[in-house]
Motif scaffolding. Structure first.
Motif, PDB file in Angstrom:
ATOM      1  N   GLN A  27      37.039  45.699  33.301  1.00 26.99           N
ATOM      2  CA  GLN A  27      38.451  45.326  33.208  1.00 26.99           C
ATOM      3  C   GLN A  27      39.146  46.121  32.114  1.00 26.99           C
ATOM      4  O   GLN A  27      40.336  46.421  32.213  1.00 26.99           O
ATOM      5  CB  GLN A  27      38.582  43.821  32.952  1.00 26.99           C
ATOM      6  N   LEU A  42      42.697  38.652  39.473  1.00 24.79           N
ATOM      7  CA  LEU A  42      41.334  38.444  39.959  1.00 24.79           C
ATOM      8  C   LEU A  42      41.014  36.970  40.139  1.00 24.79           C
ATOM      9  O   LEU A  42      40.271  36.589  41.058  1.00 24.79           O
ATOM     10  CB  LEU A  42      40.329  39.084  38.995  1.00 24.79           C
ATOM     11  N   GLN A  47      39.955  39.540  53.976  1.00 25.74           N
ATOM     12  CA  GLN A  47      39.587  40.688  53.146  1.00 25.74           C
ATOM     13  C   GLN A  47      38.976  41.772  54.023  1.00 25.74           C
ATOM     14  O   GLN A  47      37.928  41.573  54.640  1.00 25.74           O
ATOM     15  CB  GLN A  47      38.593  40.280  52.063  1.00 25.74           C
ATOM     16  N   LEU A  70      41.346  35.192  43.561  1.00 24.86           N
ATOM     17  CA  LEU A  70      40.311  35.306  44.585  1.00 24.86           C
ATOM     18  C   LEU A  70      39.359  34.117  44.563  1.00 24.86           C
ATOM     19  O   LEU A  70      38.513  33.987  45.449  1.00 24.86           O
ATOM     20  CB  LEU A  70      39.537  36.615  44.406  1.00 24.86           C
ATOM     21  N   ASP A 113      33.848  46.553  42.088  1.00 20.72           N
ATOM     22  CA  ASP A 113      32.646  46.574  42.926  1.00 20.72           C
ATOM     23  C   ASP A 113      32.196  47.981  43.292  1.00 20.72           C
ATOM     24  O   ASP A 113      30.998  48.284  43.276  1.00 20.72           O
ATOM     25  CB  ASP A 113      32.887  45.781  44.219  1.00 20.72           C
ATOM     26  N   TYR A 163      41.928  45.391  42.784  1.00 18.23           N
ATOM     27  CA  TYR A 163      41.247  45.326  41.491  1.00 18.23           C
ATOM     28  C   TYR A 163      39.748  45.042  41.692  1.00 18.23           C
ATOM     29  O   TYR A 163      38.895  45.651  41.041  1.00 18.23           O
ATOM     30  CB  TYR A 163      41.851  44.222  40.620  1.00 18.23           C
ATOM     31  N   GLN A 164      39.437  44.111  42.592  1.00 17.97           N
ATOM     32  CA  GLN A 164      38.046  43.753  42.828  1.00 17.97           C
ATOM     33  C   GLN A 164      37.258  44.927  43.392  1.00 17.97           C
ATOM     34  O   GLN A 164      36.086  45.132  43.060  1.00 17.97           O
ATOM     35  CB  GLN A 164      37.965  42.558  43.789  1.00 17.97           C
ATOM     36  N   ARG A 165      37.901  45.718  44.240  1.00 13.76           N
ATOM     37  CA  ARG A 165      37.225  46.891  44.801  1.00 13.76           C
ATOM     38  C   ARG A 165      36.946  47.928  43.720  1.00 13.76           C
ATOM     39  O   ARG A 165      35.903  48.607  43.745  1.00 13.76           O
ATOM     40  CB  ARG A 165      38.072  47.515  45.914  1.00 13.76           C
TER      41      ARG A 165
END
Length: 300
Positions: free
Chosen positions: A156, A174, A78, A177, A150, A145-147
């Protein structure tokens, strides 16, 4: 492997672009900024400084050593995120453990996402556009998506509107991960598919995930065969009385259990009688996970 080589070469090319004084990018309006924002760039570790406002000040030496070992074997899975300060000077936004571990193993460069100034809107646009690309693997999409969650603080629900995808689709990405990094790398390199990953993520123990992953690769198991193997794994580890009770649950309960598990990204258990009476059990391991599940339930 050709795909990975191509991406690595692209990262080096962008790195060279950023080292050219005539192409010093300071804002999203500058020439070639679109080639940098939203892409992975190989940056020199020496050009990156740690964030003086980093809230974490203590790093577990043993955990850092384990991460360093993983990076030595698998590389940095990552990318870190940095903010451009001056010409060829960057400041860490996230990923200090990866940054420190990379230095421990003697790496000279590290893959990074570059944020230009503090333009959150431009970063969000770049990430959304990045997700829409056709050549991304499932893990890259999941990381994007996670970024958004965060760094842009998108829920969502809001993300679903921005990228034009169902919330359940975003949840499925997601959940990947939560797989062991070795399996994530296998998906990125094409040894397994997202379908295999969706089945494997239902196994909580990482060592058991890897054991089944090795079977998938070694025996060339299909997604359906993998799903059956995961089901057999759970049946083997579940007490007999629980299995017997679960087998009596009517079809509506079994269907609801699968839908809730996927929607909440948690192993939901639904027990019911033919008359419709029953109970729903949703386990959680941390307060943070509890709040995440509660938010999803309340928002519908």
């Amino acid at each position: 492997m050709a795909k990975a080589t191509k991406k690595q070469a692209l990262g080096r090319g962008l790195s060279a672009l950023l080292k050219d004084p005539e192409n010093d990018i300071q804002s999203v309006a500058d020439k070639n900024a679109d080639k940098v924002v939203g892409n992975i760039v190989e940056l020199d570790l020496e050009a990156i400084e740690v964030n003086p406002f980093q809230p974490r000040s203590n790093f577990n030496d043993e955990a850092l050593s384990e991460l360093a070992t993983s990076i030595r074997e698998l590389g940095v899975i990552q990318p870190i995120t940095v903010r451009k300060m001056n010409f060829n000077q960057y400041q860490l936004v996230s990923g200090e453990r990866r940054f420190r571990a990379s230095k421990l193993v003697g790496l000279k460069t590290i893959p990074a996402y570059i944020r230009i100034a503090n333009d959150q809107e431009s970063l969000e646009m770049a990430l959304v556009e990045n997700i829409q690309r056709q050549d991304l693997d499932p893990i890259e999409i999941a990381l994007s998506y996670q970024r958004l969650i965060d760094e842009i603080q998108l829920t969502q629900e809001k993300m679903s509107d921005r990228v034009g995808k169902k919330r359940s689709t975003i949840t499925n990405y997601l959940r990947l991960l939560r797989l062991d990094p070795i399996i994530q790398t296998g998906i990125r390199d094409g040894f397994t598919t997202m379908g295999h990953g969706r089945a494997l993520v239902n196994i909580e123990k990482k060592e058991d995930q890897i054991a089944l992953y090795e079977r998938i690769v070694g025996e060339n198991l299909s997604v359906r065969e993998t799903e059956r193997a995961v089901k057999a794994y759970h049946e083997k580890s579940t007490p007999t009385n629980t299995s017997k009770s679960k087998a009596k649950s009517p079809a509506f309960a079994t269907s609801a259990e699968n839908e809730l598990t996927e929607h909440l990204s948690a192993k939901v258990a639904v027990q019911a009688t033919e008359k419709g009476k029953g109970k729903i059990t949703i386990p959680f391991s941390t307060e943070e996970e509890f709040n995440r599940i509660k938010k999803l339930i309340i928002s519908g």
